[in-house]
Design a protein around this motif. Structure first.
Motif: not given
Length: 217
Positions: A26, A30, A120, A124, A126
């Motif tokens: 992750f 990102e 998140y 990704w 939010q």
């Protein structure tokens, strides 16, 4: 062109791995919303060296010209020092095998340390904070329950800046600890008027993909 293809390959590989991977995947996937100054290629180099046990000696220069490094890397937690005054920590919150939330703590020094936490999904996107934590810690929460209401309002009115540092602590970094920064920001004289009414820290534990405040605080 070759550099561009390399970066695109890293991004594509990280995105695929992150669907079922650990926190390192992750960190690589990102897209630049959280790590605005540390590109994916630089993150990939830091991760590779961290996994070889070289994290303490390996550094990267970010887009602001500051030195960045990985302080801690486990299967579900990573702490990245972006510069001398800012850091980001990622923690995976899991509920079974299918439900995962990435909790992101961003901290800056003003010079007192102040943090914010965001959440998140694995792509990704939010998430609403209330989905993962009922109420974000505020300065009011650090005052003891026995503080008279009038006194509480008076003391809160004297605080110009609500500076709260958030950290993952404890075994497996499974405790969220919130610490107020009044002592390091205000003068000793100012702090003494608040001190008798304050607790220093508030802690939360992980339940699935949510954070719950610990009892008896």
């Amino acid at each position: 062109m070759k550099h561009l293809l390399s970066v695109m390959l890293i991004a594509l590989l990280a995105a695929v791995q992150a669907q079922a991977g650990g926190i390192r995947d992750f960190l690589l996937s990102e897209p630049g919303v959280v790590f605005r100054t540390l590109p994916q290629a630089a993150r990939a180099g830091l991760v590779a060296n961290a996994e070889l046990g070289k994290s303490r000696t390996t550094e990267a220069t970010n887009r602001m010209g500051n030195t960045s490094k990985i302080d801690t890397l486990t299967t579900d937690y990573v702490a990245v020092q972006l510069s001398g005054s800012s850091s980001i920590a990622l923690k995976m919150l899991n509920k079974g095998k299918a439900d995962t939330v990435i909790a992101v703590i961003e901290t800056v020094s003003t010079p007192a340390r102040d943090s914010r936490i965001t959440f998140y999904d694995t792509r990704w996107k939010q998430l609403p904070a209330k989905k993962c934590i009922k109420q974000l810690p505020a300065m009011r929460d650090f005052f003891k329950p026995a503080t008279p209401k009038n006194k509480l309002n008076e003391l809160l009115g004297d605080i110009d800046f609500q500076l709260i540092e958030l950290q993952w602590t404890g075994a497996g970094f499974n405790t969220l600890t919130a610490t107020h920064s009044l002592k390091s920001f205000y003068s000793k004289e100012d702090y003494q008027k608040w001190a008798p009414y304050l607790v220093d820290t508030i802690t939360y534990h992980i339940e699935g993909t949510t954070l719950k405040p610990d009892k008896k605080q």
